[in-house]
Design a protein around this motif. Structure first.
Motif, mmCIF file in Angstrom:
data_model
loop_
_atom_site.group_PDB
_atom_site.id
_atom_site.type_symbol
_atom_site.label_atom_id
_atom_site.label_comp_id
_atom_site.label_asym_id
_atom_site.label_seq_id
_atom_site.Cartn_x
_atom_site.Cartn_y
_atom_site.Cartn_z
ATOM 1 N N UNK A 137 0.873 -1.156 0.000
ATOM 2 C CA UNK A 137 0.000 0.000 0.000
ATOM 3 C C UNK A 137 0.920 1.217 0.000
ATOM 4 N N UNK A 138 0.791 2.076 -0.976
ATOM 5 C CA UNK A 138 1.670 3.241 -1.133
ATOM 6 C C UNK A 138 3.144 2.828 -1.071
ATOM 7 N N UNK A 139 3.638 2.132 -2.080
ATOM 8 C CA UNK A 139 5.025 1.643 -2.035
ATOM 9 C C UNK A 139 6.075 2.733 -1.879
ATOM 10 N N UNK A 140 5.744 3.985 -2.202
ATOM 11 C CA UNK A 140 6.718 5.074 -2.034
ATOM 12 C C UNK A 140 6.753 5.590 -0.599
ATOM 13 N N UNK A 141 5.816 5.149 0.228
ATOM 14 C CA UNK A 141 5.754 5.559 1.633
ATOM 15 C C UNK A 141 6.438 4.497 2.482
ATOM 16 N N UNK A 142 7.442 4.903 3.240
ATOM 17 C CA UNK A 142 8.202 3.989 4.103
ATOM 18 C C UNK A 142 8.061 4.457 5.550
ATOM 19 N N UNK A 143 6.973 4.034 6.211
ATOM 20 C CA UNK A 143 6.760 4.486 7.582
ATOM 21 C C UNK A 143 7.843 3.980 8.523
ATOM 22 N N UNK A 144 8.214 4.801 9.469
ATOM 23 C CA UNK A 144 9.251 4.450 10.444
ATOM 24 C C UNK A 144 8.604 3.706 11.610
ATOM 25 N N UNK A 145 8.536 2.401 11.495
ATOM 26 C CA UNK A 145 7.976 1.578 12.564
ATOM 27 C C UNK A 145 6.497 1.805 12.795
ATOM 28 N N UNK A 146 5.643 1.550 11.795
ATOM 29 C CA UNK A 146 4.205 1.770 12.011
ATOM 30 C C UNK A 146 3.667 0.821 13.080
#
Length: 98
Positions: free
Chosen positions: A47-56
């Motif tokens: 889901x949103x491969x360009x978004x890399x959440x920091x420890x969701x």
């Protein structure tokens, strides 16, 4: 589910209906999982491969239709300057944005 928020200002498209969003802390990603009627996973996609959440660590939809993602950050059990709350909204043009 769209029925949970029938008056959302920014409802998500039908494509997402009935799919499960799963936050993956160590992979720094959110996955969209399609399920069959018995609850078995069928497909898995970023889901949103360009978004890399920091420890969701948690996600929740708001009544307006926006998705909020709580990011713990990179370090466990420490004060963390990377922790944050991210809002993801659907722009109505086929693209969620954060």
């Amino acid at each position: 589910r769209r029925a949970d928020y029938p008056n959302a200002k920014r409802p998500w498209p039908d494509y997402f209906e009935g799919k499960w969003l799963a936050a993956e802390f160590s992979r720094k990603a959110i996955f969209l999982i399609s399920m069959d009627p018995e609850g078995n996973a069928q497909t898995l996609e970023h889901f949103l491969p360009e978004y890399h959440p920091a420890g969701p660590i948690d996600m929740k939809f708001a009544p307006d239709g926006d998705l909020y993602v709580l990011e713990h950050g990179q370090r466990l059990f420490h004060s963390n300057p990377h922790a944050k709350l991210v809002r993801i909204s659907y722009d109505g043009n086929g693209h969620p944005k954060f």
